[in-house]
Design an enzyme around this catalytic site. Structure first.
Site, PDB file in Angstrom:
ATOM      1  CG  ASN A 134      19.125 -11.956  -0.370  1.00 19.05           C
ATOM      2  OD1 ASN A 134      18.654 -10.833  -0.546  1.00 19.05           O
ATOM      3  ND2 ASN A 134      19.041 -12.932  -1.267  1.00 19.05           N
ATOM      4  CE  LYS A 156      15.952 -14.600  -0.725  1.00 19.70           C
ATOM      5  NZ  LYS A 156      15.498 -15.935  -1.051  1.00 19.70           N
ATOM      6  CG  HIS A 212      19.695 -14.660  -5.281  1.00 18.88           C
ATOM      7  ND1 HIS A 212      18.485 -15.269  -5.542  1.00 18.88           N
ATOM      8  CD2 HIS A 212      20.001 -14.948  -3.991  1.00 18.88           C
ATOM      9  CE1 HIS A 212      18.079 -15.891  -4.435  1.00 18.88           C
ATOM     10  NE2 HIS A 212      18.977 -15.708  -3.492  1.00 18.88           N
ATOM     11  CD  GLU A 231      14.876 -15.413  -4.573  1.00 18.02           C
ATOM     12  OE1 GLU A 231      15.040 -14.219  -4.277  1.00 18.02           O
ATOM     13  OE2 GLU A 231      14.725 -16.311  -3.721  1.00 18.02           O
ATOM     14  CD  GLU A 267      21.930 -18.387  -1.909  1.00 18.81           C
ATOM     15  OE1 GLU A 267      21.699 -18.134  -0.729  1.00 18.81           O
ATOM     16  OE2 GLU A 267      21.410 -17.775  -2.851  1.00 18.81           O
ATOM     17  N   GLY A 277      14.336 -20.887   0.566  1.00 22.46           N
ATOM     18  CA  GLY A 277      12.999 -20.516   1.015  1.00 22.46           C
ATOM     19  C   GLY A 277      12.053 -21.705   1.154  1.00 22.46           C
ATOM     20  CB  SER A 288      16.362 -23.565   4.352  1.00 23.63           C
ATOM     21  OG  SER A 288      15.343 -23.327   3.391  1.00 23.63           O
ATOM     22  N   GLY A 337      18.374 -15.756   3.688  1.00 22.77           N
ATOM     23  CA  GLY A 337      17.190 -14.950   3.406  1.00 22.77           C
ATOM     24  C   GLY A 337      16.302 -14.830   4.632  1.00 22.77           C
TER      25      GLY A 337
HETATM   26  P1  PGA Z   1      16.571 -18.571   2.444  1.00 18.34           P
HETATM   27  O1  PGA Z   1      17.174 -17.735   1.195  1.00 18.34           O
HETATM   28  O2  PGA Z   1      17.582 -18.464   3.550  1.00 18.34           O
HETATM   29  O3  PGA Z   1      15.288 -17.858   2.785  1.00 18.34           O
HETATM   30  O4  PGA Z   1      16.377 -19.970   1.988  1.00 18.34           O
HETATM   31  C1  PGA Z   1      18.535 -17.804   0.894  1.00 18.34           C
HETATM   32  C2  PGA Z   1      18.852 -16.936  -0.317  1.00 18.34           C
HETATM   33  O5  PGA Z   1      18.058 -16.904  -1.252  1.00 18.34           O
HETATM   34  O6  PGA Z   1      19.900 -16.267  -0.343  1.00 18.34           O
END
Ligand code: PGA
Length: 251
Positions: A9, A11, A94, A96, A166, A172, A212, A233
Protein backbone atom coordinates in the site's frame (compact mmCIF):
# COMPACT_ATOMS: atom_id res chain seq x y z
CA UNK A 1 -4.35 -24.41 0.53
CA UNK A 2 -5.10 -20.66 0.62
CA UNK A 3 -2.89 -18.84 -1.87
CA UNK A 4 -0.94 -16.09 -0.07
CA UNK A 5 -1.25 -12.43 -1.04
CA UNK A 6 1.41 -9.77 -0.48
CA UNK A 7 -0.06 -6.34 -1.12
CA UNK A 8 1.92 -3.12 -0.94
CA UNK A 9 0.00 0.00 0.00
CA UNK A 10 2.00 2.94 -1.28
CA UNK A 11 -0.44 5.44 0.30
CA UNK A 12 0.35 8.99 -0.94
CA UNK A 13 3.90 8.27 -2.06
CA UNK A 14 5.90 8.19 -5.31
CA UNK A 15 6.05 10.32 -8.40
CA UNK A 16 5.61 8.73 -11.80
CA UNK A 17 9.37 8.34 -12.27
CA UNK A 18 9.79 6.72 -8.87
CA UNK A 19 6.91 4.35 -9.58
CA UNK A 20 8.43 3.32 -12.91
CA UNK A 21 11.80 2.72 -11.32
CA UNK A 22 10.15 0.43 -8.78
CA UNK A 23 8.16 -1.54 -11.33
CA UNK A 24 11.15 -2.19 -13.58
CA UNK A 25 13.13 -3.36 -10.55
CA UNK A 26 10.53 -5.93 -9.43
CA UNK A 27 8.97 -7.09 -12.71
CA UNK A 28 11.33 -9.95 -13.48
CA UNK A 29 12.13 -10.88 -9.89
CA UNK A 30 8.69 -11.84 -8.58
CA UNK A 31 7.71 -15.45 -7.93
CA UNK A 32 4.92 -16.97 -10.00
CA UNK A 33 1.40 -15.65 -9.44
CA UNK A 34 0.35 -19.29 -9.08
CA UNK A 35 2.26 -19.34 -5.79
CA UNK A 36 1.67 -15.86 -4.39
CA UNK A 37 -0.39 -12.87 -5.50
CA UNK A 38 1.95 -9.84 -5.60
CA UNK A 39 0.02 -6.59 -5.61
CA UNK A 40 0.95 -2.92 -5.57
CA UNK A 41 -1.83 -0.53 -4.54
CA UNK A 42 -0.80 2.83 -5.92
CA UNK A 43 -2.22 6.36 -5.98
CA UNK A 44 -4.95 6.64 -8.61
CA UNK A 45 -2.96 8.87 -10.91
CA UNK A 46 -0.26 6.20 -11.31
CA UNK A 47 -2.56 3.25 -11.95
CA UNK A 48 -2.69 3.33 -15.74
CA UNK A 49 1.04 3.80 -16.12
CA UNK A 50 1.70 0.84 -13.79
CA UNK A 51 -0.90 -1.44 -15.39
CA UNK A 52 0.67 -0.84 -18.80
CA UNK A 53 4.07 -1.90 -17.54
CA UNK A 54 3.25 -4.56 -14.96
CA UNK A 55 5.16 -7.81 -15.44
CA UNK A 56 3.29 -11.13 -15.72
CA UNK A 57 3.50 -11.86 -12.00
CA UNK A 58 2.48 -8.44 -10.68
CA UNK A 59 -1.04 -7.07 -10.21
CA UNK A 60 -2.04 -3.45 -9.61
CA UNK A 61 -4.59 -2.24 -7.09
CA UNK A 62 -6.23 1.05 -6.13
CA UNK A 63 -6.42 2.44 -2.60
CA UNK A 64 -10.04 3.59 -2.65
CA UNK A 65 -13.06 3.79 -4.92
CA UNK A 66 -16.54 5.32 -4.92
CA UNK A 67 -19.49 2.92 -5.03
CA UNK A 68 -21.55 4.88 -7.59
CA UNK A 69 -21.22 4.17 -11.30
CA UNK A 70 -20.92 7.86 -12.15
CA UNK A 71 -22.31 11.20 -11.08
CA UNK A 72 -21.66 14.43 -9.26
CA UNK A 73 -18.92 13.28 -6.87
CA UNK A 74 -16.08 15.72 -7.43
CA UNK A 75 -12.68 14.13 -6.98
CA UNK A 76 -13.94 10.54 -6.76
CA UNK A 77 -13.24 7.52 -8.95
CA UNK A 78 -15.93 5.05 -10.07
CA UNK A 79 -15.57 1.25 -10.17
CA UNK A 80 -15.96 1.07 -13.96
CA UNK A 81 -13.10 3.56 -14.30
CA UNK A 82 -10.83 1.29 -12.28
CA UNK A 83 -12.00 -1.72 -14.25
CA UNK A 84 -11.30 -0.05 -17.58
CA UNK A 85 -7.85 0.93 -16.33
CA UNK A 86 -6.99 -2.72 -15.73
CA UNK A 87 -6.88 -2.62 -11.94
CA UNK A 88 -7.30 -6.03 -10.27
CA UNK A 89 -7.66 -5.10 -6.56
CA UNK A 90 -8.90 -2.23 -4.45
CA UNK A 91 -8.23 -1.51 -0.76
CA UNK A 92 -11.50 -0.61 0.96
CA UNK A 93 -12.04 0.79 4.43
CA UNK A 94 -8.42 1.45 5.32
CA UNK A 95 -8.25 2.96 8.81
CA UNK A 96 -6.73 6.16 7.41
CA UNK A 97 -9.80 6.59 5.22
CA UNK A 98 -12.13 5.73 8.07
CA UNK A 99 -10.41 8.18 10.42
CA UNK A 100 -9.48 11.07 8.15
CA UNK A 101 -12.11 10.86 5.42
CA UNK A 102 -15.13 9.72 7.43
CA UNK A 103 -15.57 6.44 5.60
CA UNK A 104 -18.37 4.43 7.22
CA UNK A 105 -19.08 0.70 7.40
CA UNK A 106 -22.19 1.31 5.28
CA UNK A 107 -20.18 2.98 2.51
CA UNK A 108 -17.61 0.17 2.68
CA UNK A 109 -20.40 -2.36 2.26
CA UNK A 110 -21.62 -0.61 -0.91
CA UNK A 111 -18.06 -0.36 -2.22
CA UNK A 112 -17.47 -4.12 -1.75
CA UNK A 113 -20.59 -4.89 -3.79
CA UNK A 114 -19.58 -2.39 -6.50
CA UNK A 115 -16.01 -3.73 -6.74
CA UNK A 116 -17.23 -7.33 -7.10
CA UNK A 117 -19.68 -6.25 -9.81
CA UNK A 118 -16.66 -5.02 -11.74
CA UNK A 119 -14.49 -8.07 -11.11
CA UNK A 120 -12.15 -6.11 -8.87
CA UNK A 121 -10.99 -7.96 -5.75
CA UNK A 122 -11.69 -5.91 -2.62
CA UNK A 123 -9.12 -5.94 0.18
CA UNK A 124 -11.40 -5.08 3.08
CA UNK A 125 -9.64 -3.54 6.08
CA UNK A 126 -10.61 -3.81 9.72
CA UNK A 127 -8.78 -2.98 12.92
CA UNK A 128 -9.01 -1.56 16.43
CA UNK A 129 -7.34 1.41 18.14
CA UNK A 130 -5.00 0.99 21.09
CA UNK A 131 -7.65 2.32 23.47
CA UNK A 132 -10.13 -0.26 22.17
CA UNK A 133 -7.62 -3.08 22.64
CA UNK A 134 -6.78 -1.93 26.15
CA UNK A 135 -10.48 -1.78 26.98
CA UNK A 136 -10.88 -5.40 25.81
CA UNK A 137 -13.13 -4.36 22.97
CA UNK A 138 -11.27 -5.99 20.06
CA UNK A 139 -13.90 -8.64 19.34
CA UNK A 140 -16.75 -6.15 19.58
CA UNK A 141 -15.06 -3.66 17.23
CA UNK A 142 -13.88 -6.18 14.63
CA UNK A 143 -17.10 -8.18 14.77
CA UNK A 144 -19.06 -5.04 14.14
CA UNK A 145 -16.85 -3.88 11.26
CA UNK A 146 -16.97 -7.27 9.52
CA UNK A 147 -20.69 -7.84 10.00
CA UNK A 148 -21.53 -4.41 8.62
CA UNK A 149 -19.03 -4.57 5.74
CA UNK A 150 -20.35 -7.97 4.60
CA UNK A 151 -24.05 -7.37 5.30
CA UNK A 152 -26.21 -8.94 2.59
CA UNK A 153 -23.31 -10.38 0.58
CA UNK A 154 -23.88 -13.94 -0.70
CA UNK A 155 -21.21 -16.51 0.23
CA UNK A 156 -20.04 -17.06 -3.36
CA UNK A 157 -19.09 -13.36 -3.38
CA UNK A 158 -17.53 -13.38 0.08
CA UNK A 159 -14.87 -15.94 -0.90
CA UNK A 160 -13.74 -13.63 -3.69
CA UNK A 161 -12.84 -10.91 -1.19
CA UNK A 162 -9.73 -10.57 0.96
CA UNK A 163 -9.75 -9.22 4.51
CA UNK A 164 -6.84 -7.28 6.00
CA UNK A 165 -6.65 -7.09 9.78
CA UNK A 166 -4.66 -3.99 10.64
CA UNK A 167 -4.48 -2.89 14.28
CA UNK A 168 -4.40 0.91 14.07
CA UNK A 169 -1.74 1.12 16.79
CA UNK A 170 0.63 -0.91 14.62
CA UNK A 171 0.28 1.09 11.39
CA UNK A 172 3.35 3.14 10.56
CA UNK A 173 4.46 3.04 14.19
CA UNK A 174 7.10 0.33 13.98
CA UNK A 175 5.09 -1.55 16.65
CA UNK A 176 4.03 -4.82 15.10
CA UNK A 177 1.50 -7.01 16.82
CA UNK A 178 3.32 -10.11 18.02
CA UNK A 179 2.81 -13.02 15.64
CA UNK A 180 0.67 -14.64 18.35
CA UNK A 181 -1.63 -11.63 18.75
CA UNK A 182 -1.83 -11.14 14.97
CA UNK A 183 -2.67 -14.82 14.45
CA UNK A 184 -5.20 -14.93 17.25
CA UNK A 185 -6.98 -11.80 16.00
CA UNK A 186 -6.99 -12.96 12.35
CA UNK A 187 -8.44 -16.20 13.76
CA UNK A 188 -11.18 -14.23 15.46
CA UNK A 189 -12.01 -12.47 12.17
CA UNK A 190 -12.18 -15.90 10.52
CA UNK A 191 -14.57 -17.06 13.23
CA UNK A 192 -16.90 -14.13 12.48
CA UNK A 193 -16.93 -15.16 8.80
CA UNK A 194 -17.63 -18.74 9.92
CA UNK A 195 -20.54 -17.60 12.02
CA UNK A 196 -21.96 -15.62 9.07
CA UNK A 197 -21.20 -17.98 6.18
CA UNK A 198 -20.13 -21.37 7.54
CA UNK A 199 -16.89 -23.33 7.67
CA UNK A 200 -16.28 -23.72 3.95
CA UNK A 201 -16.23 -19.97 3.31
CA UNK A 202 -14.23 -19.19 6.44
CA UNK A 203 -11.59 -21.76 5.48
CA UNK A 204 -11.32 -20.38 1.95
CA UNK A 205 -11.20 -16.63 2.53
CA UNK A 206 -7.74 -15.02 2.70
CA UNK A 207 -7.00 -12.90 5.77
CA UNK A 208 -3.92 -10.67 5.71
CA UNK A 209 -2.13 -9.00 8.58
CA UNK A 210 -1.00 -5.36 8.25
CA UNK A 211 0.84 -2.97 10.55
CA UNK A 212 4.62 -2.48 10.41
CA UNK A 213 5.28 -5.69 8.49
CA UNK A 214 8.89 -5.65 7.29
CA UNK A 215 11.53 -8.07 6.03
CA UNK A 216 12.76 -8.68 9.58
CA UNK A 217 9.40 -9.85 10.96
CA UNK A 218 7.60 -11.20 7.89
CA UNK A 219 8.75 -14.82 8.27
CA UNK A 220 7.32 -15.33 11.73
CA UNK A 221 4.05 -13.63 10.79
CA UNK A 222 3.60 -15.67 7.61
CA UNK A 223 4.30 -18.89 9.50
CA UNK A 224 1.05 -18.44 11.43
CA UNK A 225 -1.95 -20.54 10.52
CA UNK A 226 -4.51 -17.76 10.21
CA UNK A 227 -2.31 -15.25 8.37
CA UNK A 228 -2.46 -15.58 4.58
CA UNK A 229 -0.26 -12.66 3.62
CA UNK A 230 0.33 -8.99 4.33
CA UNK A 231 -0.87 -5.49 3.59
CA UNK A 232 2.26 -3.40 3.86
CA UNK A 233 2.84 0.34 3.77
CA UNK A 234 6.36 1.61 4.52
CA UNK A 235 8.22 -1.59 3.68
CA UNK A 236 6.57 -1.84 0.25
CA UNK A 237 8.10 1.38 -1.05
CA UNK A 238 11.54 -0.02 -1.88
CA UNK A 239 11.76 -2.72 -4.53
CA UNK A 240 14.29 -4.81 -2.64
CA UNK A 241 12.21 -4.81 0.52
CA UNK A 242 8.96 -5.62 -1.32
CA UNK A 243 10.64 -8.54 -3.07
CA UNK A 244 11.77 -9.94 0.28
CA UNK A 245 8.21 -9.71 1.61
CA UNK A 246 6.77 -11.49 -1.41
CA UNK A 247 9.41 -14.20 -1.31
CA UNK A 248 8.70 -14.85 2.37
CA UNK A 249 5.23 -16.00 1.32
CA UNK A 250 6.47 -18.84 -0.86
CA UNK A 251 8.96 -20.46 1.47
P1 PGA B 1 2.69 0.12 7.55
O1 PGA B 1 1.22 0.40 6.93
O2 PGA B 1 3.17 -1.17 6.95
O3 PGA B 1 3.52 1.30 7.10
O4 PGA B 1 2.54 0.04 9.03
C1 PGA B 1 0.32 -0.65 6.76
C2 PGA B 1 -0.98 -0.13 6.16
O5 PGA B 1 -1.43 0.94 6.54
O6 PGA B 1 -1.58 -0.80 5.30
Amino acid sequence: MRKPVMAGNWKMNKTRDEALQFIYAVNNELPSNEKVESVICAPAILLRCLVKRQGDELRIGAQNMHYAENGAYTGEIAPNMLESTGVSYVILGHSERREMFNETDEAINKKIVAALNHEITPIVCCGETLAEREANRVEEILGNQIRKAYAGLPSEQVVKTIIAYEPIWAIGTGKTATPEVADETCGYVRSVIKEMYGAEVSEAIRILYGGSVKPSNVDELMAKENIDGGLVGGASLEAESFLKLVKACVK
